[in-house]
Scaffold this motif. Structure first.
Motif, PDB file in Angstrom:
ATOM      1  N   GLN A  12       0.904  -1.404  -0.091  1.00 47.79           N
ATOM      2  CA  GLN A  12      -0.091  -0.202  -0.059  1.00 47.79           C
ATOM      3  C   GLN A  12       0.851   1.396   0.074  1.00 47.79           C
ATOM      4  N   ARG A  13       1.944   1.258   0.712  1.00 53.22           N
ATOM      5  CA  ARG A  13       2.821   2.254   0.512  1.00 53.22           C
ATOM      6  C   ARG A  13       4.014   2.358  -0.538  1.00 53.22           C
ATOM      7  N   ARG A  14       3.704   1.563  -1.309  1.00 52.98           N
ATOM      8  CA  ARG A  14       4.564   1.202  -2.661  1.00 52.98           C
ATOM      9  C   ARG A  14       6.172   0.874  -2.145  1.00 52.98           C
ATOM     10  N   ASP A  15       6.322   0.559  -1.028  1.00 49.15           N
ATOM     11  CA  ASP A  15       7.452   0.041  -0.485  1.00 49.15           C
ATOM     12  C   ASP A  15       7.898  -1.186  -1.302  1.00 49.15           C
ATOM     13  N   TRP A  16       8.284  -1.228  -2.501  1.00 50.70           N
ATOM     14  CA  TRP A  16       8.231  -2.423  -3.381  1.00 50.70           C
ATOM     15  C   TRP A  16       9.424  -3.455  -2.849  1.00 50.70           C
ATOM     16  N   ASN A  17      10.259  -2.903  -2.347  1.00 49.43           N
ATOM     17  CA  ASN A  17      11.580  -3.823  -1.893  1.00 49.43           C
ATOM     18  C   ASN A  17      11.061  -4.666  -0.518  1.00 49.43           C
ATOM     19  N   THR A  18      10.340  -4.009   0.276  1.00 48.74           N
ATOM     20  CA  THR A  18      10.060  -4.686   1.572  1.00 48.74           C
ATOM     21  C   THR A  18       8.847  -5.688   1.150  1.00 48.74           C
ATOM     22  N   ALA A  19       7.982  -5.344   0.428  1.00 49.91           N
ATOM     23  CA  ALA A  19       6.749  -6.091  -0.110  1.00 49.91           C
ATOM     24  C   ALA A  19       7.312  -7.294  -0.925  1.00 49.91           C
ATOM     25  N   ILE A  20       8.233  -7.128  -1.627  1.00 48.01           N
ATOM     26  CA  ILE A  20       8.830  -8.277  -2.400  1.00 48.01           C
ATOM     27  C   ILE A  20       9.724  -9.377  -1.736  1.00 48.01           C
ATOM     28  N   ALA A  21      10.569  -8.692  -0.633  1.00 47.87           N
ATOM     29  CA  ALA A  21      11.174  -9.564   0.156  1.00 47.87           C
ATOM     30  C   ALA A  21      10.321 -10.429   0.921  1.00 47.87           C
ATOM     31  N   LEU A  22       9.395  -9.823   1.486  1.00 48.53           N
ATOM     32  CA  LEU A  22       8.409 -10.671   2.217  1.00 48.53           C
ATOM     33  C   LEU A  22       7.722 -11.668   1.795  1.00 48.53           C
ATOM     34  N   VAL A  23       7.226 -11.282   0.517  1.00 45.53           N
ATOM     35  CA  VAL A  23       6.252 -12.153  -0.342  1.00 45.53           C
ATOM     36  C   VAL A  23       7.226 -13.364  -0.854  1.00 45.53           C
ATOM     37  N   SER A  24       8.133 -12.987  -1.373  1.00 46.31           N
ATOM     38  CA  SER A  24       8.969 -14.052  -2.280  1.00 46.31           C
ATOM     39  C   SER A  24       9.424 -15.081  -1.306  1.00 46.31           C
ATOM     40  N   ALA A  25       9.785 -14.758  -0.101  1.00 44.85           N
ATOM     41  CA  ALA A  25      10.400 -15.601   0.886  1.00 44.85           C
ATOM     42  C   ALA A  25       9.249 -16.733   1.229  1.00 44.85           C
TER      43      ALA A  25
END
Length: 140
Positions: A12-25
């Motif tokens: 939602q914040r468009r903090d893509w690096n964090t979102a991608i890291a959390l989901v990809s794990a």
């Protein structure tokens, strides 16, 4: 806050690096665990929304979901040359995306040409073109 909530908040914040890291794990393509598979699809979507097309392109070499999401993203961005290049390399999904893009932008003649050049025997590509009204038919 659970990882899922953290990932949603980052998205939602468009903090893509964090979102991608959390989901990809927690993502796994074709996992027996439906949550891991759903996370994989979410991961592909995040990569596209983050405009990480290079990463998505690399994954698309071996991952059907990455390939589909990449082609959809290229079409949404109007990246005709990239779709054409992928279609020339044999990616049928890219051909379909290219044909749809051309038809949606009122370039039916170019869509016909693309099908003739890149997939003359591809019946589905012909069906896509046939589904769009011809400019001479009077439909608007």
């Amino acid at each position: 806050m659970k990882w899922f909530e953290q990932a949603q908040a980052a998205e939602q914040r468009r903090d893509w690096n964090t979102a991608i890291a959390l989901v990809s794990a927690r993502a796994e393509c074709y996992s027996a665990d439906s949550s891991a598979h759903s996370n994989h699809l979410w991961h592909m979507d995040l990569l596209a929304r983050a405009e990480r097309l290079t990463e998505l392109t690399e994954l698309a070499l071996t991952d059907l979901h990455a390939r589909r999401r990449l082609n959809r993203s290229l079409r949404e961005r109007g990246m005709e040359a990239a779709l054409r290049g992928r279609a020339k390399d044999g990616d049928r999904g890219a051909l379909y995306g290219l044909v749809r893009l051309l038809c949606e932008t009122s370039r039916l003649h170019e869509a016909h040409r693309a099908v003739q050049d890149l997939g003359p025997e591809d019946q589905y590509a012909h069906q896509i073109v046939a589904g769009f009204p011809s400019p001479s038919s009077g439909a608007r």
